[in-house]
Design an enzyme around this catalytic site. Structure first.
Site, short mmCIF file in Angstrom:
data_model
loop_
_atom_site.label_atom_id
_atom_site.label_comp_id
_atom_site.label_asym_id
_atom_site.label_seq_id
_atom_site.Cartn_x
_atom_site.Cartn_y
_atom_site.Cartn_z
N GLU A 71 43.11 46.06 47.45
CA GLU A 71 43.23 46.90 46.32
C GLU A 71 42.50 48.21 46.77
OE1 GLU A 71 43.27 44.77 42.58
OE2 GLU A 71 44.58 43.43 43.41
N GLU A 107 51.73 37.68 47.11
CA GLU A 107 51.23 37.37 45.63
C GLU A 107 52.70 37.44 44.64
OE1 GLU A 107 47.77 38.93 44.18
OE2 GLU A 107 46.89 39.01 46.09
#
Ligand code: G3I
Length: 360
Positions: free
Chosen positions: A158, A264
């Site tokens: 991220e 994910e």
């Protein structure tokens, strides 16, 4: 698994398995999901936590359907790095041992994340070389410990800003400059000469500008000689996602020619009154049917990749009740059903959509 053997599995090997377009009775459908991984020509992953390993139903369902495991939090700094700077590998080792004991591939998640800034690093912030040395030591020790046990690492997680424009300002960039990511990849490769090293991020399906920023960072890393060897799109989406968005994202991300991890996946089923143009799907059946179509799109897009780019197709949890979206602070009214299996471990339409897609 070859197409012929997959076809055999579906028709000859076990009459109970779903045919590509059959609609078996519920009992047969239950049995048909006795082994999603048997039908997948690529690793099927799932996130798990040590706290779930004492649940026999959880273990049985996971081992029967998945071939890869991602520790949901136990291989992160929050679980490993103690306040005094010492390392506690107990939780991470427990998951690594579980994976080994159940012949599961283990995906390492994650070495460097803007969201995890433990005290041991905060205390060193601004210290220059001491911070830099601790950063290198952390990555070398963690990636070194699981060398030969993990099949790949999320090295940086991220790194792109929430609004999709540019790279985050974070503890790591403030102390090491914008090359903190390149440094992390270099140290991870130094510790583990073989594991594919991934850059991982979210909302790359629903924010094209974020996807562009992500690809720009990946290209910059490659150009700098950083050993980036894979890209990962988390795919935390909802039933309200615009059809085709996942396919477009996978097409763009695959353009680098690197292995891709759909890392994910969960598909929130909450009705999103706040989302402009959101479908008003009052009935649960409608929402679960939409969820199945989203999973089908993701599986189709991933299955269409060249084999060398199919790193793994990973769900962020096993049963709905195992999801982070059912735990504070994200639980809301507790009604979300984001995964393939329901709270009782029964396959949902999304699980059948995945199976049908894998069996094509
Ligand atoms: O269960 C333990 C408890 O035994 C322990 O005493 C306590 C100590 O803090 O922690 C509890 O574990 C919590 C764990 O979730 C299980 O609920 C951790 O505190 C908590 O930090 C952890 O949150 C995880 C979060 O990442 C931060 O690591 C979530 O489970 C996990 O789903 C979430 O996953 C992230 C990915 O890593 C990156 N992409 C987004 C995704 C969702 O936010």
């Amino acid at each position: 698994m070859s197409t012929q053997s997959r076809r055999h599995l579906l028709t000859g090997g076990s009459a109970l398995l779903l045919g590509a377009c059959s609609r078996p009775a519920p009992a047969q459908a239950e049995a048909a999901l006795a082994g999603l991984k048997q039908l997948a020509p690529f690793p099927l992953g799932v996130a798990a936590m040590t706290g779930q390993l004492g649940d026999p139903q959880f273990v049985d369902l996971l081992v029967r359907n998945f071939s890869q495991l991602t520790p949901e939090w136990e291989m992160k700094m929050e679980a490993i790095l103690k306040a005094d700077g010492d390392f506690d590998f107990a939780r991470a080792d427990a998951l690594a041992d579980f994976a080994a004991n159940h012949s599961l591939r283990l995906h390492g998640h994650t070495l460097i994340w803007y969201a995890e800034t433990p005290v041991a690093f905060e205390r060193l912030s601004g210290s220059g070389q001491a911070f830099a040395d601790a950063y290198r030591t952390y990555i070398l020790r963690v990636a070194g410990r699981y060398r030969g046990r993990v099949v790949g690492w999320d090295v940086v997680n991220e790194a792109i800003n929430e609004d999709g424009e540019g790279e985050r300002d974070c503890l790591w960039s403030r102390n090491l400059g914008p090359d903190y990511a390149a440094l992390a990849f270099g140290y991870a490769r130094e510790a583990d000469p073989d594991a594919p090293l991934f850059l991982n991020d979210y909302f790359l399906e629903t924010m094209p500008n974020k996807r562009r920023s992500f690809l720009r960072l990946a290209e910059r890393l490659l150009k700098s000689g950083a050993p980036l060897s894979g890209v990962a799109t988390q795919t935390h989406v909802s039933i309200h996602i615009k059809p085709g968005s996942i396919k477009a994202a996978i097409r763009d991300l695959a353009s680098l020619g690197l292995p891709l991890h759909l890392s994910e996946l969960d598909v929130s089923t909450r009705n999103a009154e706040a989302i402009a143009g959101a479908l008003d799907m009052a009935s649960l059946a409608d929402r679960l049917a939409h969820q199945a179509r989203v999973v089908e799109e993701a599986a189709e897009a991933f299955a269409a990749l060249p084999a060398h780019q199919q790193y793994a197709f990973t769900l962020w949890g096993l049963r709905d009740k195992d999801s982070w979206l059912r735990r504070p602070p994200n639980a809301g009214d507790g009604s979300d059903r984001p995964l393939l299996f329901d709270d009782a471990g029964r396959p949902k339409p999304a699980a059948r959509a995945l199976l049908d897609t894998l069996a094509r």
